[in-house]
Design a protein around this motif. Structure first.
Motif, PDB file in Angstrom:
ATOM      1  N   THR A 103       0.740  -1.290  -0.090  1.00 42.30           N
ATOM      2  CA  THR A 103       0.010  -0.056  -0.061  1.00 42.30           C
ATOM      3  C   THR A 103       0.885   1.352   0.009  1.00 42.30           C
ATOM      4  OG1 THR A 103      -0.318  -0.286   2.431  1.00 42.30           O
ATOM      5  CG2 THR A 103      -1.998  -1.141   0.740  1.00 42.30           C
ATOM      6  N   SER A 104       2.147   0.994   0.586  1.00 41.92           N
ATOM      7  CA  SER A 104       2.920   2.396   0.492  1.00 41.92           C
ATOM      8  C   SER A 104       3.511   2.715  -0.923  1.00 41.92           C
ATOM      9  CB  SER A 104       4.384   1.949   1.379  1.00 41.92           C
ATOM     10  OG  SER A 104       4.086   1.689   2.618  1.00 41.92           O
ATOM     11  N   ARG A 105       3.816   1.510  -1.619  1.00 40.05           N
ATOM     12  CA  ARG A 105       4.312   1.698  -2.923  1.00 40.05           C
ATOM     13  C   ARG A 105       3.102   2.249  -3.867  1.00 40.05           C
ATOM     14  NH1 ARG A 105       8.188   0.264  -6.545  1.00 40.05           N
ATOM     15  NH2 ARG A 105       7.653  -0.404  -8.417  1.00 40.05           N
ATOM     16  N   LEU A 106       2.064   1.761  -3.674  1.00 40.47           N
ATOM     17  CA  LEU A 106       1.009   2.048  -4.532  1.00 40.47           C
ATOM     18  C   LEU A 106       0.384   3.525  -4.241  1.00 40.47           C
ATOM     19  CD1 LEU A 106      -1.305   1.303  -6.266  1.00 40.47           C
ATOM     20  CD2 LEU A 106      -2.536   0.222  -4.369  1.00 40.47           C
ATOM     21  N   GLY A 107       0.394   3.693  -2.911  1.00 31.64           N
ATOM     22  CA  GLY A 107      -0.096   5.204  -2.328  1.00 31.64           C
ATOM     23  C   GLY A 107       1.105   6.216  -3.024  1.00 31.64           C
ATOM     24  N   GLN A 108       2.294   5.820  -3.121  1.00 30.21           N
ATOM     25  CA  GLN A 108       3.466   6.682  -3.815  1.00 30.21           C
ATOM     26  C   GLN A 108       3.009   7.010  -5.050  1.00 30.21           C
ATOM     27  OE1 GLN A 108       6.964   4.766  -2.942  1.00 30.21           O
ATOM     28  NE2 GLN A 108       7.231   5.484  -0.970  1.00 30.21           N
ATOM     29  N   LYS A 109       2.817   5.949  -6.042  1.00 32.64           N
ATOM     30  CA  LYS A 109       2.415   6.177  -7.277  1.00 32.64           C
ATOM     31  C   LYS A 109       1.141   7.069  -7.461  1.00 32.64           C
ATOM     32  CE  LYS A 109       3.918   1.371  -8.830  1.00 32.64           C
ATOM     33  NZ  LYS A 109       3.354   0.063  -9.187  1.00 32.64           N
ATOM     34  N   LEU A 110       0.277   6.966  -6.527  1.00 29.42           N
ATOM     35  CA  LEU A 110      -0.959   7.845  -7.062  1.00 29.42           C
ATOM     36  C   LEU A 110      -1.095   9.014  -6.169  1.00 29.42           C
ATOM     37  CD1 LEU A 110      -3.421   4.677  -6.692  1.00 29.42           C
ATOM     38  CD2 LEU A 110      -2.563   5.563  -8.667  1.00 29.42           C
ATOM     39  N   GLY A 111      -0.046   9.318  -5.492  1.00 30.56           N
ATOM     40  CA  GLY A 111       0.110  10.433  -4.740  1.00 30.56           C
ATOM     41  C   GLY A 111      -0.660  10.535  -3.533  1.00 30.56           C
ATOM     42  N   LEU A 112      -0.838   9.364  -2.743  1.00 36.21           N
ATOM     43  CA  LEU A 112      -1.731   9.141  -1.451  1.00 36.21           C
ATOM     44  C   LEU A 112      -0.835   8.528  -0.437  1.00 36.21           C
ATOM     45  CD1 LEU A 112      -4.716   7.110  -2.885  1.00 36.21           C
ATOM     46  CD2 LEU A 112      -4.774   9.305  -2.196  1.00 36.21           C
ATOM     47  N   SER A 113      -1.195   8.616   0.882  1.00 31.95           N
ATOM     48  CA  SER A 113      -0.519   8.339   1.899  1.00 31.95           C
ATOM     49  C   SER A 113      -0.978   6.913   1.921  1.00 31.95           C
ATOM     50  CB  SER A 113      -0.861   8.924   3.162  1.00 31.95           C
ATOM     51  OG  SER A 113      -2.092   8.573   3.539  1.00 31.95           O
ATOM     52  N   GLN A 114      -0.051   6.128   2.768  1.00 28.93           N
ATOM     53  CA  GLN A 114      -0.208   4.618   2.855  1.00 28.93           C
ATOM     54  C   GLN A 114      -1.548   4.456   3.806  1.00 28.93           C
ATOM     55  OE1 GLN A 114       0.041   2.708   5.973  1.00 28.93           O
ATOM     56  NE2 GLN A 114      -0.538   0.860   4.961  1.00 28.93           N
ATOM     57  N   PRO A 115      -1.988   5.003   4.665  1.00 26.66           N
ATOM     58  CA  PRO A 115      -2.902   4.966   5.423  1.00 26.66           C
ATOM     59  C   PRO A 115      -4.318   5.087   4.478  1.00 26.66           C
ATOM     60  CG  PRO A 115      -1.590   6.029   7.002  1.00 26.66           C
ATOM     61  CD  PRO A 115      -1.067   5.963   5.517  1.00 26.66           C
ATOM     62  N   ALA A 116      -4.465   6.361   3.884  1.00 27.24           N
ATOM     63  CA  ALA A 116      -5.497   6.508   2.849  1.00 27.24           C
ATOM     64  C   ALA A 116      -5.615   5.583   1.896  1.00 27.24           C
ATOM     65  CB  ALA A 116      -5.026   8.274   2.085  1.00 27.24           C
ATOM     66  N   THR A 117      -4.447   5.118   1.247  1.00 25.07           N
ATOM     67  CA  THR A 117      -4.653   3.930   0.351  1.00 25.07           C
ATOM     68  C   THR A 117      -5.139   2.580   0.832  1.00 25.07           C
ATOM     69  OG1 THR A 117      -2.372   5.015  -0.621  1.00 25.07           O
ATOM     70  CG2 THR A 117      -3.128   2.586  -1.301  1.00 25.07           C
ATOM     71  N   TRP A 118      -4.768   2.433   1.910  1.00 27.66           N
ATOM     72  CA  TRP A 118      -5.176   1.266   2.860  1.00 27.66           C
ATOM     73  C   TRP A 118      -6.665   1.198   3.192  1.00 27.66           C
ATOM     74  CZ3 TRP A 118      -7.445   0.044   7.467  1.00 27.66           C
ATOM     75  CH2 TRP A 118      -7.597  -1.208   7.871  1.00 27.66           C
ATOM     76  N   ARG A 119      -7.068   2.411   3.658  1.00 29.75           N
ATOM     77  CA  ARG A 119      -8.540   2.769   3.634  1.00 29.75           C
ATOM     78  C   ARG A 119      -9.319   2.399   2.459  1.00 29.75           C
ATOM     79  NH1 ARG A 119      -6.523   6.669   7.081  1.00 29.75           N
ATOM     80  NH2 ARG A 119      -7.066   8.370   5.575  1.00 29.75           N
ATOM     81  N   ARG A 120      -8.840   2.975   1.402  1.00 32.57           N
ATOM     82  CA  ARG A 120      -9.610   3.014   0.051  1.00 32.57           C
ATOM     83  C   ARG A 120      -9.591   1.547  -0.351  1.00 32.57           C
ATOM     84  NH1 ARG A 120     -10.770   6.955  -3.572  1.00 32.57           N
ATOM     85  NH2 ARG A 120     -10.619   9.102  -2.650  1.00 32.57           N
ATOM     86  N   ILE A 121      -8.638   0.629  -0.363  1.00 34.88           N
ATOM     87  CA  ILE A 121      -8.700  -0.711  -0.601  1.00 34.88           C
ATOM     88  C   ILE A 121      -9.645  -1.425   0.435  1.00 34.88           C
ATOM     89  CG2 ILE A 121      -7.074  -2.797  -0.532  1.00 34.88           C
ATOM     90  CD1 ILE A 121      -4.852  -1.026  -1.602  1.00 34.88           C
ATOM     91  N   LYS A 122      -9.626  -1.325   1.578  1.00 37.64           N
ATOM     92  CA  LYS A 122     -10.075  -1.839   2.711  1.00 37.64           C
ATOM     93  C   LYS A 122     -11.781  -1.571   2.278  1.00 37.64           C
ATOM     94  CE  LYS A 122     -10.876  -3.536   6.998  1.00 37.64           C
ATOM     95  NZ  LYS A 122     -11.096  -4.992   6.775  1.00 37.64           N
ATOM     96  N   ARG A 123     -12.089  -0.468   1.895  1.00 42.07           N
ATOM     97  CA  ARG A 123     -13.545  -0.134   1.474  1.00 42.07           C
ATOM     98  C   ARG A 123     -13.908  -0.710   0.063  1.00 42.07           C
ATOM     99  NH1 ARG A 123     -15.407   3.846  -1.859  1.00 42.07           N
ATOM    100  NH2 ARG A 123     -13.304   4.977  -2.026  1.00 42.07           N
ATOM    101  N   LEU A 124     -13.010  -0.984  -0.643  1.00 38.38           N
ATOM    102  CA  LEU A 124     -13.390  -1.628  -1.995  1.00 38.38           C
ATOM    103  C   LEU A 124     -13.527  -3.019  -1.766  1.00 38.38           C
ATOM    104  CD1 LEU A 124     -10.762   0.344  -4.314  1.00 38.38           C
ATOM    105  CD2 LEU A 124     -13.355   0.441  -4.607  1.00 38.38           C
ATOM    106  N   GLN A 125     -12.943  -3.507  -0.844  1.00 38.99           N
ATOM    107  CA  GLN A 125     -13.151  -4.998  -0.400  1.00 38.99           C
ATOM    108  C   GLN A 125     -14.417  -5.310   0.227  1.00 38.99           C
ATOM    109  OE1 GLN A 125      -9.461  -5.399   1.852  1.00 38.99           O
ATOM    110  NE2 GLN A 125      -8.469  -6.754   0.290  1.00 38.99           N
ATOM    111  N   GLU A 126     -14.675  -4.367   1.188  1.00 42.19           N
ATOM    112  CA  GLU A 126     -15.816  -4.354   2.094  1.00 42.19           C
ATOM    113  C   GLU A 126     -17.228  -4.192   1.058  1.00 42.19           C
ATOM    114  OE1 GLU A 126     -15.343  -1.565   5.332  1.00 42.19           O
ATOM    115  OE2 GLU A 126     -14.395  -3.124   6.409  1.00 42.19           O
ATOM    116  N   ALA A 127     -16.966  -3.547   0.033  1.00 42.65           N
ATOM    117  CA  ALA A 127     -17.992  -3.085  -0.862  1.00 42.65           C
ATOM    118  C   ALA A 127     -18.131  -4.332  -1.820  1.00 42.65           C
ATOM    119  CB  ALA A 127     -17.782  -1.819  -1.515  1.00 42.65           C
ATOM    120  N   GLY A 128     -17.349  -5.252  -1.959  1.00 40.97           N
ATOM    121  CA  GLY A 128     -17.366  -6.427  -2.940  1.00 40.97           C
ATOM    122  C   GLY A 128     -16.757  -6.034  -4.218  1.00 40.97           C
TER     123      GLY A 128
END
Length: 152
Positions: A22-47
């Motif tokens: 999530t750190s590397r992905l966040g760096q690529k997208l201009g997001l922090s690691q926690p923000a990236t993790w929260r978005r991925i978690k939300r996408l998983q929870e939504a299916g």
């Protein structure tokens, strides 16, 4: 769930490489690691992200032949679709079983070491399943892995 452009960028990046941190992905997208993790978690929870899968290279493991079968059941009334799906899914060489509309009832992806091995699987395992009627085989010559569109 409504996806914004950042969600779509995350999905595109994960579709290309689900192993990246999530750190590397966040760096690529201009997001922090926690923000990236929260978005991925939300996408998983939504299916939206239904899971992650390890992709093995069949040829490197000694399976040099991939065959797509079109299977038409001969006796739909006497054999339930679930029984056929359970039986064919238990064959180790069968990678996918798809119930489809069209000329055939099922599309089945089978891997084998070589054509002689495929013939053995076809004759001894697949053709002996209850309800199997017509079978058409298409040998895979080459395959390109392309990500599908991520648009709504």
């Amino acid at each position: 769930m409504t996806l914004d452009e950042t969600d779509r960028a995350i999905l595109r990046a994960l579709a290309q490489n689900a192993d990246q941190s999530t750190s590397r992905l966040g760096q690529k997208l201009g997001l922090s690691q926690p923000a990236t993790w929260r978005r991925i978690k939300r996408l998983q929870e939504a299916g939206v992200i239904a899971g992650r899968r390890l992709m093995l290279d069949s040829a490197s493991l000694g399976f040099g032949v991939t065959v797509f079968l079109g299977v038409k059941l001969a006796t739909k009334g006497r054999v339930s679709l679930e029984d056929f799906e359970r039986a064919i899914g238990a064959i180790p060489e069968v990678q996918t079983v798809e119930h489809v509309l069209g000329l055939y009832d099922y599309r089945v992806r089978v891997i084998a070491r070589d054509l002689a091995d495929f013939e053995r699987v076809l004759r001894r395992r697949i053709m002996t399943l209850p309800g199997v009627g017509d079978v058409e085989a298409n040998v895979l010559l080459s395959e390109e892995r392309l990500s599908g569109p991520l648009e709504q």
